[in-house]
Scaffold this active site. Structure first.
Site, mmCIF file in Angstrom:
data_model
loop_
_atom_site.group_PDB
_atom_site.id
_atom_site.type_symbol
_atom_site.label_atom_id
_atom_site.label_comp_id
_atom_site.label_asym_id
_atom_site.label_seq_id
_atom_site.Cartn_x
_atom_site.Cartn_y
_atom_site.Cartn_z
ATOM 1 N N LYS A 122 -24.797 33.281 -83.652
ATOM 2 C CA LYS A 122 -24.346 34.540 -83.032
ATOM 3 C C LYS A 122 -22.922 34.850 -83.521
ATOM 4 O O LYS A 122 -22.624 34.599 -84.678
ATOM 5 C CB LYS A 122 -24.473 34.446 -81.510
ATOM 6 C CG LYS A 122 -25.901 34.000 -81.109
ATOM 7 C CD LYS A 122 -26.215 34.105 -79.651
ATOM 8 C CE LYS A 122 -27.657 33.659 -79.410
ATOM 9 N NZ LYS A 122 -28.103 33.794 -78.044
ATOM 10 N N SER A 125 -32.596 28.635 -74.605
ATOM 11 C CA SER A 125 -32.059 27.424 -73.962
ATOM 12 C C SER A 125 -32.691 26.136 -74.494
ATOM 13 O O SER A 125 -32.872 25.181 -73.726
ATOM 14 C CB SER A 125 -32.199 27.511 -72.435
ATOM 15 O OG SER A 125 -31.395 28.573 -71.941
ATOM 16 N N HIS A 144 -33.469 40.495 -82.767
ATOM 17 C CA HIS A 144 -33.045 39.570 -81.708
ATOM 18 C C HIS A 144 -32.803 40.366 -80.419
ATOM 19 O O HIS A 144 -32.348 41.509 -80.469
ATOM 20 C CB HIS A 144 -31.769 38.835 -82.137
ATOM 21 C CG HIS A 144 -31.414 37.736 -81.198
ATOM 22 N ND1 HIS A 144 -30.758 37.961 -80.019
ATOM 23 C CD2 HIS A 144 -31.668 36.402 -81.248
ATOM 24 C CE1 HIS A 144 -30.618 36.809 -79.377
ATOM 25 N NE2 HIS A 144 -31.159 35.843 -80.101
ATOM 26 N N GLU A 174 -38.837 34.554 -77.852
ATOM 27 C CA GLU A 174 -37.622 34.266 -77.093
ATOM 28 C C GLU A 174 -37.645 35.075 -75.796
ATOM 29 O O GLU A 174 -37.201 36.232 -75.783
ATOM 30 C CB GLU A 174 -36.380 34.646 -77.897
ATOM 31 C CG GLU A 174 -36.192 33.855 -79.162
ATOM 32 C CD GLU A 174 -34.717 33.793 -79.568
ATOM 33 O OE1 GLU A 174 -34.211 32.676 -79.680
ATOM 34 O OE2 GLU A 174 -34.087 34.840 -79.761
ATOM 35 N N GLU A 219 -30.555 40.355 -78.333
ATOM 36 C CA GLU A 219 -29.194 40.906 -78.176
ATOM 37 C C GLU A 219 -29.011 42.161 -79.030
ATOM 38 O O GLU A 219 -28.257 43.065 -78.658
ATOM 39 C CB GLU A 219 -28.158 39.821 -78.523
ATOM 40 C CG GLU A 219 -28.087 38.780 -77.422
ATOM 41 C CD GLU A 219 -27.773 37.375 -77.877
ATOM 42 O OE1 GLU A 219 -27.272 37.186 -79.007
ATOM 43 O OE2 GLU A 219 -28.038 36.434 -77.098
ATOM 44 N N ASN A 243 -28.924 29.734 -84.472
ATOM 45 C CA ASN A 243 -28.362 31.084 -84.461
ATOM 46 C C ASN A 243 -26.960 31.006 -83.868
ATOM 47 O O ASN A 243 -26.805 30.851 -82.652
ATOM 48 C CB ASN A 243 -29.263 32.011 -83.628
ATOM 49 C CG ASN A 243 -28.691 33.415 -83.506
ATOM 50 O OD1 ASN A 243 -27.713 33.758 -84.181
ATOM 51 N ND2 ASN A 243 -29.282 34.224 -82.654
#
Ligand code: 13P
Length: 259
Positions: free
Chosen positions: A15, A217, A102, A174, A104, A13
């Site tokens: 981003k 991570s 996601h 996640e 975010e 990803n």
């Protein structure tokens, strides 16, 4: 050894990173690294909207074993929704994978379980594969609410999906506290939550084919422990997916334990 019926997925990803020349350079470099590897996982490049077509063209030209994924989409076909991108528009440029919900998007763009569910339904309606992201925040984990949060997020989506479609949805666990923090979730704990997700799905229909990824991570050093877990079928990689060498090291580690 993981369940061999489920083909592993390693998704990068990106981003809000990479211009089109950078995205093409990455695709070319990664393609060089994977040459000669017979059993690769499915490799997804979740590129920004502006790079999807360019990366798709590069994949085609190189005959590279990758697919592009969008990082989000709207659930509606079209309409007066300035700035949004619809499933029809993604299909129009041959994008068949999409990240949904996601953290975010949930954190900065007000996505909630209902919109995540609607987007998942829209993706399935058009034959796209949704990668539905779920995970608890740090305060929720510390308050002992992890399982409850996961249950709510899973049920919101699965409630709207026919049993025959359950294998077409990919979930990505996640934990929000592990994203971009360098704090990877312990492999056994990540597996416990992924197993919980599978158990919840199983209440609605067959869950053995549904692929469940871990993200947060992920680095080459942590890949092997994570990927050797029974219910983790791949990784959703953020920061470590931006460099082709590092991303390839993750793919290589996943191949070693999942092949
Ligand atoms: P990091 O790998 O940078 O923690 O990001 C994880 C992520 O958000 C992938 O979608």
């Amino acid at each position: 050894m993981a369940n061999s019926q489920r083909r592993p997925i390693i998704a990068g990803n990106w981003k809000m990173f990479k211009t089109t020349p950078e995205a093409v350079a990455f695709t070319e470099a990664l393609n060089k690294r994977v040459q000669g590897h017979a059993t690769l996982p499915e490799i997804l490049l979740c590129a920004p909207f502006t790079a999807l077509t360019t990366v798709n063209d590069a994949i085609k030209k190189l005959n590279a074993p990758f697919a592009v994924a969008a990082q989000t989409m709207d659930h509606r076909d079209n309409g007066a929704f300035t700035g949004e991108i619809s499933p029809l528009m993604l299909l129009d440029i041959n994008v068949r994978w999409v990240l949904i919900g996601h953290s975010e998007r949930r954190q900065y763009f007000n996505e909630i379980d209902d919109t995540v569910a609607a987007k998942t339904v829209a993706a399935l309606k058009y034959g796209m594969t949704p990668v539905v992201c779920i995970g608890e925040e740090l305060q929720e984990r510390e308050a002992g609410l992890t399982d409850r949060v996961i249950e709510q997020q899973v049920r919101a989506v699965v409630d709207l999906i026919a049993p025959s479609e359950l294998s077409k949805v990919v979930f990505a666990y996640e934990p929000v506290w592990a994203i971009g923090t360098g704090k990877v979730c312990e492999a056994e704990e990540a597996n416990r939550v992924c197993k919980l997700i599978r158990t919840l799905i199983a209440e609605y229909g067959p869950a053995e084919q549904t692929r469940i990824l871990y993200g947060g991570s992920v680095k080459p050093e942590s890949t092997s422990a994570l990927m050797s877990q029974s219910d983790i079928d791949g990784g959703l990689v953020g920061g470590a997916s931006l460099d082709p060498d590092t991303f390839f090291a993750i793919i290589e580690q996943a191949c070693l334990v999942k092949a």
